[in-house]
Design a protein around this motif. Structure first.
Motif, PDB file in Angstrom:
ATOM      1  N   ARG A  49      47.289  51.727  21.639  1.00 52.57           N
ATOM      2  CA  ARG A  49      46.479  51.807  22.776  1.00 52.57           C
ATOM      3  C   ARG A  49      47.436  51.038  23.970  1.00 52.57           C
ATOM      4  NH1 ARG A  49      43.758  47.838  25.213  1.00 52.57           N
ATOM      5  NH2 ARG A  49      43.422  45.900  23.959  1.00 52.57           N
ATOM      6  N   THR A  50      47.513  51.998  25.107  1.00 53.11           N
ATOM      7  CA  THR A  50      48.295  51.255  26.069  1.00 53.11           C
ATOM      8  C   THR A  50      47.372  50.365  26.806  1.00 53.11           C
ATOM      9  OG1 THR A  50      47.282  52.968  27.637  1.00 53.11           O
ATOM     10  CG2 THR A  50      49.579  53.585  26.701  1.00 53.11           C
ATOM     11  N   ARG A  51      47.912  49.164  26.928  1.00 49.83           N
ATOM     12  CA  ARG A  51      47.508  47.786  27.475  1.00 49.83           C
ATOM     13  C   ARG A  51      47.227  48.057  29.026  1.00 49.83           C
ATOM     14  NH1 ARG A  51      45.851  43.720  24.344  1.00 49.83           N
ATOM     15  NH2 ARG A  51      46.394  43.976  22.431  1.00 49.83           N
ATOM     16  N   ARG A  52      46.204  47.690  29.607  1.00 49.60           N
ATOM     17  CA  ARG A  52      46.295  47.565  31.257  1.00 49.60           C
ATOM     18  C   ARG A  52      46.756  46.246  31.466  1.00 49.60           C
ATOM     19  NH1 ARG A  52      40.340  49.479  32.918  1.00 49.60           N
ATOM     20  NH2 ARG A  52      40.181  47.273  32.319  1.00 49.60           N
ATOM     21  N   PRO A  53      47.439  46.063  32.877  1.00 51.44           N
ATOM     22  CA  PRO A  53      47.773  44.857  33.315  1.00 51.44           C
ATOM     23  C   PRO A  53      46.877  43.874  33.624  1.00 51.44           C
ATOM     24  CG  PRO A  53      48.274  46.596  34.922  1.00 51.44           C
ATOM     25  CD  PRO A  53      47.746  47.225  33.641  1.00 51.44           C
ATOM     26  N   VAL A  54      46.913  42.565  33.172  1.00 53.13           N
ATOM     27  CA  VAL A  54      45.864  41.676  33.521  1.00 53.13           C
ATOM     28  C   VAL A  54      45.910  41.441  35.033  1.00 53.13           C
ATOM     29  CG1 VAL A  54      45.161  39.444  33.120  1.00 53.13           C
ATOM     30  CG2 VAL A  54      46.172  40.577  31.181  1.00 53.13           C
ATOM     31  N   ASP A  55      44.574  41.358  35.548  1.00 57.02           N
ATOM     32  CA  ASP A  55      44.346  40.949  37.053  1.00 57.02           C
ATOM     33  C   ASP A  55      44.072  39.604  37.142  1.00 57.02           C
ATOM     34  OD1 ASP A  55      44.918  43.653  37.666  1.00 57.02           O
ATOM     35  OD2 ASP A  55      42.558  44.225  37.745  1.00 57.02           O
ATOM     36  N   ARG A  56      44.786  38.799  37.598  1.00 56.71           N
ATOM     37  CA  ARG A  56      44.752  37.609  37.586  1.00 56.71           C
ATOM     38  C   ARG A  56      44.151  37.139  38.873  1.00 56.71           C
ATOM     39  NH1 ARG A  56      46.176  35.723  33.031  1.00 56.71           N
ATOM     40  NH2 ARG A  56      48.256  36.333  32.235  1.00 56.71           N
ATOM     41  N   PHE A  57      43.013  36.077  38.556  1.00 55.93           N
ATOM     42  CA  PHE A  57      42.142  35.541  39.735  1.00 55.93           C
ATOM     43  C   PHE A  57      42.952  34.709  40.594  1.00 55.93           C
ATOM     44  CE2 PHE A  57      39.149  32.529  41.793  1.00 55.93           C
ATOM     45  CZ  PHE A  57      38.281  33.396  42.194  1.00 55.93           C
ATOM     46  N   THR A  58      42.878  34.961  41.829  1.00 55.49           N
ATOM     47  CA  THR A  58      43.842  34.374  42.953  1.00 55.49           C
ATOM     48  C   THR A  58      43.034  33.884  44.174  1.00 55.49           C
ATOM     49  OG1 THR A  58      44.796  36.425  44.281  1.00 55.49           O
ATOM     50  CG2 THR A  58      45.979  35.332  42.152  1.00 55.49           C
ATOM     51  N   ILE A  59      43.291  32.690  44.365  1.00 57.37           N
ATOM     52  CA  ILE A  59      42.343  32.191  45.603  1.00 57.37           C
ATOM     53  C   ILE A  59      43.281  32.312  46.933  1.00 57.37           C
ATOM     54  CG2 ILE A  59      41.315  30.151  46.589  1.00 57.37           C
ATOM     55  CD1 ILE A  59      40.426  29.211  43.729  1.00 57.37           C
ATOM     56  N   GLU A  60      42.853  32.955  47.863  1.00 55.41           N
ATOM     57  CA  GLU A  60      43.851  32.864  49.178  1.00 55.41           C
ATOM     58  C   GLU A  60      43.654  31.543  49.657  1.00 55.41           C
ATOM     59  OE1 GLU A  60      42.929  36.169  51.679  1.00 55.41           O
ATOM     60  OE2 GLU A  60      42.667  37.515  50.138  1.00 55.41           O
ATOM     61  N   ALA A  61      44.753  31.243  50.312  1.00 59.49           N
ATOM     62  CA  ALA A  61      44.663  29.788  50.974  1.00 59.49           C
ATOM     63  C   ALA A  61      43.879  30.049  52.206  1.00 59.49           C
ATOM     64  CB  ALA A  61      46.249  29.417  51.240  1.00 59.49           C
ATOM     65  N   PRO A  62      43.301  29.045  52.435  1.00 61.23           N
ATOM     66  CA  PRO A  62      42.458  29.137  53.676  1.00 61.23           C
ATOM     67  C   PRO A  62      43.304  29.336  55.122  1.00 61.23           C
ATOM     68  CG  PRO A  62      42.249  27.122  52.994  1.00 61.23           C
ATOM     69  CD  PRO A  62      42.970  27.766  51.783  1.00 61.23           C
ATOM     70  N   ARG A  63      43.138  29.813  55.994  1.00 65.60           N
ATOM     71  CA  ARG A  63      43.703  29.872  57.191  1.00 65.60           C
ATOM     72  C   ARG A  63      43.443  28.396  57.878  1.00 65.60           C
ATOM     73  NH1 ARG A  63      41.148  34.139  60.441  1.00 65.60           N
ATOM     74  NH2 ARG A  63      39.461  34.309  58.859  1.00 65.60           N
ATOM     75  N   SER A  64      45.003  27.994  58.466  1.00 66.45           N
ATOM     76  CA  SER A  64      44.781  26.697  58.961  1.00 66.45           C
ATOM     77  C   SER A  64      44.206  26.899  60.252  1.00 66.45           C
ATOM     78  CB  SER A  64      46.376  26.168  59.086  1.00 66.45           C
ATOM     79  OG  SER A  64      47.249  27.050  59.707  1.00 66.45           O
TER      80      SER A  64
END
Length: 193
Positions: A49-64
């Motif tokens: 089976r073809t593997r789907r890429p892993v979607d990593r959880f990323t936190i956007e840096a808060p706007r300064s």
């Protein structure tokens, strides 16, 4: 009989044993797929089976937030005025946040409110300028600053606390264009003997 059994019968018993053992040639696999598709059973997928890429959880840096720019005005620093220095030390940052908002148009961070207030020494505009009028209108229309909060700001700055909201705003802004010591002194602690 089920459709799968029909397809297996059509493919032949020799192929069945090869399918179970896993040693079918590529041509035999293709013929088996065609017969299963012809029987209406759907597609048979062959291979890994073809593997789907892993979607990593990323936190956007808060706007300064915008840094507070304490410009050099024409008056004394609020830390140099004894009564105001006493009030700034005595009160917590939550009580000083409305004054910080009046001075810098930002509520301010709790750890930097007192520091910014101590460094303030007046607005860069005069009491008769267009900027003064705009600031006055903004404070009058602000729901963040009710009359009770403006009276509290007057007590911090050693100004008279009476009057309407318009008079309080006018008094505060005139003082803040060029802060000066009013002569009011902080209470002296009694020594115990």
């Amino acid at each position: 009989m089920r459709k799968a059994e029909l397809a297996a019968d059509q493919a032949g018993s020799s192929r069945d044993s090869g399918l179970v053992q896993g040693n079918l040639s590529q041509n035999e696999i293709q013929k088996l797929v065609r017969t299963v598709n012809a029987a209406g059973l759907g597609e048979i997928l062959v291979g890994k089976r073809t593997r789907r890429p892993v979607d990593r959880f990323t936190i956007e840096a808060p706007r300064s937030r915008a840094e507070v720019n304490v410009a050099d005005g024409g008056g004394e620093r609020l830390a140099e005025i004894p009564w105001t220095r006493y009030q700034l030390c005595r009160r917590n940052p939550a009580e000083l946040r409305p004054l910080h908002y009046v001075l810098f148009n930002l509520p301010g961070k709790a750890r930097s409110i007192k520091q910014n207030l101590r460094r303030f020494n007046g607005f860069l505009f005069a009491a008769d300028s267009q900027e003064f009028i705009l600031k006055r209108a903004k404070l009058l229309m602000s729901s963040v600053l009710p009359s009770a909060t403006l009276r509290d700001i007057c007590s911090i700055l050693a100004l008279r606390r009476g009057g309407t909201k318009e008079q309080l705003v006018q008094r505060i802004l005139r003082f803040l264009t060029e802060p000066r010591d009013s002569g009011k002194r902080p209470p002296v602690a009694n020594r115990r003997r």
